[in-house]
Each structure stands twice: as C-alpha cells, then as structure tokens.
Design a protein around this motif. Structure first.
Motif: not given
Length: 275
Positions: A78-88
C-alpha cells in the motif's frame, strides 16, 4: 523533462538492502544521458513495526512504474503505508522530482545542498561543510537520526558546477554521485539505460546525432576527464576529492551511465587525482 510517457524502469539489486532503478532520459530532449535512482531499505527500529524505513537517492519522477518498484522492494503493497524517511537530492540539477515525494509523503525529510530551487529542503549542506568528510559525530550533530549517521558519510563539493553532494553507504562500500562522473562511453559495455529491457533494439547505438559526444563521457577518456575536471573545479575541490578517495569504496553508482563495479577507486583516481 526528457522522460518518455509512463517510462519503463529496469532494476538491479546491489545488496540485500539497496536496489537501483534506471531508465532512459534525454538531456534537453536531445542528448542520451539516462538516469538512475537508488532505494535503501533498513529495519524500522521499532519492535511494533515490520515496515522498513526507506531512503531514496536521486529520485526518478514519481509514477506508477516507480511506485511499483518501491512497493516490491519494500514489501509494502500500500502506498499509504510506505515509510520513506528521507529523499536525498544529490545536486542542484537533480531537483525536479523530489518535491512530489514530499507532497505524497509529508513526513519525508529531504536532504540537499544550498541554492537548490523548487525543493523544500529539511537539511541543507552549505559551503562551510564543503570539501571534507561529514561522518560520525559531525554528521549526527547535523542530522540526529541513526538511520543516517550509522549508515552514511557525505562529502559536499560546493565548487562543482552543480554543487555535488557525494554519498557513501558504509555497509555496501558504495559511492553514490550524480554529475561528478558519468560512465556512458565504455566501448566494451552496452548501456543499461538504453537496453532492450527499456524498449530499445538490441543493437541500439545511444551515441548518434546530438549524443555523439556522450561516447567520451567515461573515466578513461581524455575528453571526458577534461570535462569532469572543469565541472568540479579541480583546484578548489581537491580536498573534497581526496576525502572521497580516502573512503573504502569498491563500487560507484552514478546517475548517468553504467555503474562501476570493478576498479572503482582506480577510475576515480584517473579522473580526479591524476596530477
């Protein structure tokens, strides 16, 4: 941007926690450069959660195909459950896609460099941090999250034409860079970013027409070395380049061209520390 509509993505597993995703890309909609992002996956750190924390380096534009790659690698459907902590964001030129990730995932923190436009940065490397290794306690003082300071080192090159932020992932001994070094013209290799997996003919030549000069954008071309040295401002960036070379890396992942998995330090030295 020079991406095809609903562009295809080809993936490569670098380690059990690093996935590379590449696609074709044309600079100025004419010149075959290709592009690549990396996805890092780490345990959540919470006994109550099995959802991994993700870090995305140099993100490709957010699209259904890119989302599928992220979902499959993370194991989160599920997209809503993704944990994208950082974008570099690895330099000022690779800034166009990051904003949408922030919109999709408001808790995501974005790491980048000064004077990056159109991106709401949460952590900004500035000139006084430049040309030296940012690691350990120094990095912790800047980004107080063990996900970052236990797994990564940074070297910011403020005098590079695009203000390059080089990232080192300690566990895999891999260097990640955007526009510091290209590897487009190795005559012994076909370019992954213009391969049949992305819809190109088996014998496709990516160096024709406007792209003729891209054959020289590789670490053992005199023309390429001259251009890379000019872009980085070799004299002013020398301490930073030496700091990068001091790292124990055996692979270089770049945005443009094939990754280097053999003699990576030799290639780096040939370009930047040859005098």
């Amino acid at each position: 941007m020079g991406y095809k509509d609903n562009f295809k993505v080809v993936t490569k597993t670098l380690s059990n926690n690093i996935l590379l995703a590449a696609t074709s890309f044309k600079r100025f909609d004419k010149i075959n450069f290709g592009n690549r992002m990396a996805i890092f996956k780490y345990p959540s750190g919470s006994p109550d959660s099995v959802i991994p924390r993700l870090i995305i380096w140099s993100p490709l534009p957010y699209s259904p195909n890119v989302l599928n790659v992220i979902n499959e690698f993370s194991g989160v459907s599920s997209e809503s459950n993704l944990d994208i902590a950082y974008v570099i964001v690895p330099d000022r030129e690779h800034n166009l896609a990051a904003k949408l990730y922030k919109e999709k995932f408001p808790n995501t923190k974005i790491i980048g460099v000064e004077n990056t436009e159109n991106v709401p940065l949460d952590y900004t490397f500035i000139e006084k941090q430049g040309n030296k290794l940012i690691s350990g306690e120094t990095l912790k003082e800047f980004i107080d999250d063990e996900l970052i300071y236990k797994n990564f080192d940074f070297v910011y090159l403020p005098y590079h034409a695009n203000s390059e932020l080089v990232v080192y992932e300690k566990n895999s001994k891999t260097l990640f860079e955007a526009d510091l070094l290209f590897n487009l013209g190795d005559p012994n290799e076909k370019l992954e970013q213009f391969s049949p997996a992305l819809g190109y003919p088996e014998n496709y030549n990516p160096h024709f027409g406007w792209s003729f000069l891209t054959r020289y954008l590789q670490p053992y071309s005199k023309v390429g070395v001259f251009m890379f040295d000019k872009l980085v401002n070799l004299n002013k960036s020398k301490p930073g380049l030496e700091a990068i070379y001091s790292l124990d890396f055996n692979t270089i992942v770049m945005c443009h061209g094939n990754i280097i998995t053999k003699d990576a330090k030799k290639a780096f030295k040939n370009v930047f520390l040859h005098s």
